[in-house]
Design a protein around this motif. Structure first.
Motif, PDB file in Angstrom:
ATOM      1  N   TYR A  61       0.855  -1.186   0.000  1.00 49.78           N
ATOM      2  CA  TYR A  61       0.000   0.000   0.000  1.00 49.78           C
ATOM      3  C   TYR A  61       0.896   1.243   0.000  1.00 49.78           C
ATOM      4  CZ  TYR A  61      -4.433   2.505   0.985  1.00 49.78           C
ATOM      5  OH  TYR A  61      -5.534   3.324   0.933  1.00 49.78           O
ATOM      6  N   TYR A  62       1.088   1.899   1.146  1.00 47.92           N
ATOM      7  CA  TYR A  62       1.887   3.128   1.143  1.00 47.92           C
ATOM      8  C   TYR A  62       3.362   2.911   1.458  1.00 47.92           C
ATOM      9  CZ  TYR A  62      -1.855   6.498   0.377  1.00 47.92           C
ATOM     10  OH  TYR A  62      -2.864   7.240  -0.194  1.00 47.92           O
ATOM     11  N   GLY A  63       3.769   1.661   1.652  1.00 47.81           N
ATOM     12  CA  GLY A  63       5.136   1.403   2.097  1.00 47.81           C
ATOM     13  C   GLY A  63       6.157   1.108   1.031  1.00 47.81           C
ATOM     14  N   GLY A  64       5.799   1.228  -0.256  1.00 52.81           N
ATOM     15  CA  GLY A  64       6.858   0.986  -1.233  1.00 52.81           C
ATOM     16  C   GLY A  64       6.473   0.661  -2.639  1.00 52.81           C
ATOM     17  N   GLY A  65       6.565  -0.610  -3.023  1.00 54.52           N
ATOM     18  CA  GLY A  65       6.672  -0.950  -4.430  1.00 54.52           C
ATOM     19  C   GLY A  65       5.458  -1.483  -5.139  1.00 54.52           C
ATOM     20  N   ILE A  66       4.256  -1.303  -4.600  1.00 56.47           N
ATOM     21  CA  ILE A  66       3.080  -1.848  -5.284  1.00 56.47           C
ATOM     22  C   ILE A  66       2.122  -0.715  -5.665  1.00 56.47           C
ATOM     23  CG2 ILE A  66       1.213  -3.533  -5.192  1.00 56.47           C
ATOM     24  CD1 ILE A  66       3.964  -4.801  -5.077  1.00 56.47           C
ATOM     25  N   PHE A  67       1.260  -0.289  -4.749  1.00 57.51           N
ATOM     26  CA  PHE A  67       0.309   0.778  -5.051  1.00 57.51           C
ATOM     27  C   PHE A  67       1.029   2.069  -5.436  1.00 57.51           C
ATOM     28  CE2 PHE A  67      -2.174   4.441  -3.351  1.00 57.51           C
ATOM     29  CZ  PHE A  67      -3.221   4.403  -4.270  1.00 57.51           C
ATOM     30  N   ASN A  68       1.965   2.499  -4.603  1.00 55.18           N
ATOM     31  CA  ASN A  68       2.688   3.738  -4.890  1.00 55.18           C
ATOM     32  C   ASN A  68       3.421   3.661  -6.220  1.00 55.18           C
ATOM     33  OD1 ASN A  68       1.896   5.196  -2.700  1.00 55.18           O
ATOM     34  ND2 ASN A  68       3.870   5.220  -1.681  1.00 55.18           N
ATOM     35  N   ALA A  69       3.988   2.497  -6.529  1.00 53.48           N
ATOM     36  CA  ALA A  69       4.730   2.350  -7.775  1.00 53.48           C
ATOM     37  C   ALA A  69       3.846   2.619  -8.984  1.00 53.48           C
ATOM     38  CB  ALA A  69       5.309   0.939  -7.866  1.00 53.48           C
ATOM     39  N   ALA A  70       2.646   2.059  -8.966  1.00 54.29           N
ATOM     40  CA  ALA A  70       1.727   2.265 -10.083  1.00 54.29           C
ATOM     41  C   ALA A  70       1.392   3.740 -10.252  1.00 54.29           C
ATOM     42  CB  ALA A  70       0.453   1.451  -9.858  1.00 54.29           C
ATOM     43  N   ILE A  71       1.224   4.451  -9.137  1.00 57.96           N
ATOM     44  CA  ILE A  71       0.865   5.869  -9.195  1.00 57.96           C
ATOM     45  C   ILE A  71       2.058   6.710  -9.642  1.00 57.96           C
ATOM     46  CG2 ILE A  71      -0.088   7.803  -7.882  1.00 57.96           C
ATOM     47  CD1 ILE A  71      -1.925   5.266  -8.369  1.00 57.96           C
ATOM     48  N   TYR A  72       3.243   6.417  -9.086  1.00 60.02           N
ATOM     49  CA  TYR A  72       4.447   7.133  -9.528  1.00 60.02           C
ATOM     50  C   TYR A  72       4.614   7.048 -11.038  1.00 60.02           C
ATOM     51  CZ  TYR A  72       6.471   7.015  -4.740  1.00 60.02           C
ATOM     52  OH  TYR A  72       6.735   7.160  -3.404  1.00 60.02           O
ATOM     53  N   LEU A  73       4.601   5.817 -11.545  1.00 59.08           N
ATOM     54  CA  LEU A  73       4.987   5.547 -12.920  1.00 59.08           C
ATOM     55  C   LEU A  73       3.920   5.940 -13.927  1.00 59.08           C
ATOM     56  CD1 LEU A  73       6.699   2.125 -12.206  1.00 59.08           C
ATOM     57  CD2 LEU A  73       7.854   4.203 -12.965  1.00 59.08           C
ATOM     58  N   SER A  74       2.705   6.124 -13.485  1.00 59.37           N
ATOM     59  CA  SER A  74       1.644   6.533 -14.401  1.00 59.37           C
ATOM     60  C   SER A  74       1.735   8.012 -14.741  1.00 59.37           C
ATOM     61  CB  SER A  74       0.271   6.222 -13.798  1.00 59.37           C
ATOM     62  OG  SER A  74       0.086   4.829 -13.689  1.00 59.37           O
ATOM     63  N   GLY A  75       2.366   8.784 -13.885  1.00 66.31           N
ATOM     64  CA  GLY A  75       2.569  10.203 -14.160  1.00 66.31           C
ATOM     65  C   GLY A  75       3.819  10.422 -14.989  1.00 66.31           C
ATOM     66  N   ASP A  76       4.272  11.662 -15.053  1.00 61.70           N
ATOM     67  CA  ASP A  76       5.454  11.979 -15.849  1.00 61.70           C
ATOM     68  C   ASP A  76       6.644  12.425 -15.009  1.00 61.70           C
ATOM     69  OD1 ASP A  76       4.243  14.304 -15.056  1.00 61.70           O
ATOM     70  OD2 ASP A  76       4.094  15.201 -17.052  1.00 61.70           O
ATOM     71  N   ASN A  77       6.550  12.250 -13.691  1.00 59.84           N
ATOM     72  CA  ASN A  77       7.663  12.620 -12.816  1.00 59.84           C
ATOM     73  C   ASN A  77       8.675  11.507 -12.640  1.00 59.84           C
ATOM     74  OD1 ASN A  77       6.860  15.219 -12.345  1.00 59.84           O
ATOM     75  ND2 ASN A  77       6.348  14.941 -10.186  1.00 59.84           N
ATOM     76  N   VAL A  78       8.216  10.277 -12.781  1.00 57.94           N
ATOM     77  CA  VAL A  78       9.044   9.117 -12.460  1.00 57.94           C
ATOM     78  C   VAL A  78       9.072   8.172 -13.655  1.00 57.94           C
ATOM     79  CG1 VAL A  78       9.349   7.162 -10.879  1.00 57.94           C
ATOM     80  CG2 VAL A  78       8.453   9.332 -10.012  1.00 57.94           C
ATOM     81  N   THR A  79      10.230   7.625 -13.922  1.00 55.41           N
ATOM     82  CA  THR A  79      10.369   6.716 -15.060  1.00 55.41           C
ATOM     83  C   THR A  79      10.947   5.381 -14.614  1.00 55.41           C
ATOM     84  OG1 THR A  79      11.231   6.559 -17.319  1.00 55.41           O
ATOM     85  CG2 THR A  79      12.707   7.482 -15.665  1.00 55.41           C
ATOM     86  N   TRP A  80      10.533   4.334 -15.301  1.00 51.05           N
ATOM     87  CA  TRP A  80      10.996   2.980 -14.994  1.00 51.05           C
ATOM     88  C   TRP A  80      12.443   2.818 -15.436  1.00 51.05           C
ATOM     89  CZ3 TRP A  80      11.486  -1.354 -18.667  1.00 51.05           C
ATOM     90  CH2 TRP A  80      11.725  -2.576 -18.044  1.00 51.05           C
TER      91      TRP A  80
END
Length: 448
Positions: A61-80
């Motif tokens: 959830y809010y602790g790292g690499g699942i929910f937050n990852a999807a939200i980070y990477l869907s925007g344009d601030n963060v890239t895989w």
């Protein structure tokens, strides 16, 4: 519903998490009680409430690499930048109903809902706990459940609202999805109803009245109720326990006066963000990093200012454009996860003021420039409403550069299709395939 969104999804989600090559096992805190635990007195009730916080703060959830990852990477601030292809689906907006992250995130959020429901249902019935203490425990659990409902709605659109603890596989048969806008209204009602039961004492690690004010300001902003958003943001801005903090100092200090609510971690219950952000030389896997466009913005003294500390440039001739995010950097794994900060309240109020039927240009600029000034950025001086609206969007982008805001900001303002070049249906995620199969009441989102 065959334990709609819990039994089927939980089993499948856990299998995915356990078999994923980047899974990390978190140790369970001694004061944590799962949703199967028995709640019989104040001590067990408090432990069960800690379990709700534990669910919220978990890696999924809010602790790292699942929910937050999807939200980070869907925007344009963060890239895989890594090797796990299911993350790349979010950068390219090719997420399908069979994506691993979707199933795990959906399950994790509904698991949080179920844990909160267990606390609400069982603690309410206790007769050996004072009414004041019962009310506070139930109120905290209700706000966390409301945050989970809010996250579900803004991520997946229409979702089922489950308000009872699970006791049988067929308990929720026939429960339909609630329209996303109605979910927001339900959240506002629930948080307003429990507001009086929350503590007024400043506690940056737990839910309090200030947390509720911040949350309501955000939900009203999403609901485009500008007057109410301004009202609740003002409560925080006028609360002397919260203030804008120099950005480098904010990053170094846990529970600074910048924070309204942050999730806490320890060596036994670690925040996994740094594992995904940091380079392999620093113990991470660098699965994602700041985008080139974001780096350009942060490095501009007229835009990023002191927020340049959010990234490091580790580029070499062999590996160009190698940028690492610095918000989560502690090798001990006890970085906080920020849920609400006072800077967001300034920008919420700025947006609410400029978007009211009679725009408050002066007030909006005061709030916008307060955030800019604290970051060493010159004041924005245009008096044009459209330019101020764009400036607020741009300020949100760099202020919360490495926090899960940018995607949601673009979606809620109906700007995602233009900025990201995606189709309207892609602004909400597909419901996980296995839950659609398991639950005849679920209706898949359009075009998935």
């Amino acid at each position: 519903m065959k334990r709609k969104i819990y039994y089927a999804s939980l089993i499948w989600g856990l299998l995915l998490i356990q078999t994923s090559c980047d899974s990390i096992l978190n140790q369970t805190p001694a004061n944590y009680v799962s949703d199967s635990g028995i709640i019989v007195d104040e001590a067990s009730a408090e432990a069960a409430l800690n379990g709700v916080y534990h669910r919220l703060a978990a890696n999924e959830y809010y602790g790292g690499g699942i929910f937050n990852a999807a939200i980070y990477l869907s925007g344009d601030n963060v890239t895989w930048t890594g090797s796990l292809n299911y993350y790349y689906d979010y950068n390219t907006h090719q997420y399908g109903a069979d994506n691993q992250l979707l199933s795990s995130a959906w399950n994790a959020i509904y698991s949080t809902v179920n844990q909160a429901n267990q606390v609400i249902d069982k603690v309410t019935l206790l007769n050996n706990v004072s009414n004041t203490q019962k009310m506070q425990i139930v109120s905290e659990a209700t706000l966390i459940r409301s945050l989970a409902f809010f996250d579900l709605a803004r991520t997946w659109g229409n979702v089922p609202l489950i308000r009872e603890a699970t006791s049988s596989p067929t308990q929720f048969s026939g429960v339909k999805q609630t329209d996303a806008k109605e979910v927001y209204r339900e959240v506002i009602t629930d948080v307003t109803n429990i507001y009086g039961g929350l503590s007024a004492i400043t506690d940056r690690a737990h839910v309090s009245k200030a947390t509720a004010d911040a949350f309501l300001a955000r939900v009203y902003l999403y609901s485009e109720d500008w007057d109410s958003a301004e009202k609740y943001a003002t409560r925080l801005i006028e609360n002397t326990n919260y203030e804008l903090v120099d950005y480098p100092t904010f990053m170094k200090q846990k529970q600074s006066s910048e924070s309204i609510w942050e999730l806490t971690y320890s060596s036994s219950f670690q925040n996994n963000h740094s594992y995904y952000w940091l380079s392999s030389n620093n113990g991470g896997r660098h699965e994602w990093g700041p985008s080139k466009e974001l780096v350009k913005l942060l490095s501009d003294p007229l835009i990023g200012g002191t927020r340049k500390v959010l990234y490091s440039d580790l580029s070499t001739a062999q590996v160009p454009d190698y940028y690492v995010g610095n918000l989560y950097y502690r090798s001990t794994g006890d970085d906080p996860a920020y849920l609400f900060r006072i800077s967001e309240q300034y920008l919420i109020r700025a947006e609410a003021r400029i978007k009211k039927s009679t725009p408050d240009v002066v007030g909006a600029l005061v709030d916008l420039n307060a955030v800019r000034k604290r970051s060493g950025v010159p004041d924005f001086k245009s008096q044009h409403v459209s330019e101020i609206i764009q400036a607020i969007e741009d300020e949100n982008r760099v202020e919360f550069a490495l926090e899960p805001h940018r995607w949601f900001d673009l979606v809620r303002t109906h700007r995602a299709t233009f900025v990201l070049g995606i189709k309207e249906y892609q602004t909400i995620f597909p419901i996980p395939y296995n839950d659609i199969l398991a639950d005849p009441d679920l209706v898949q989102n359009e075009n998935y």
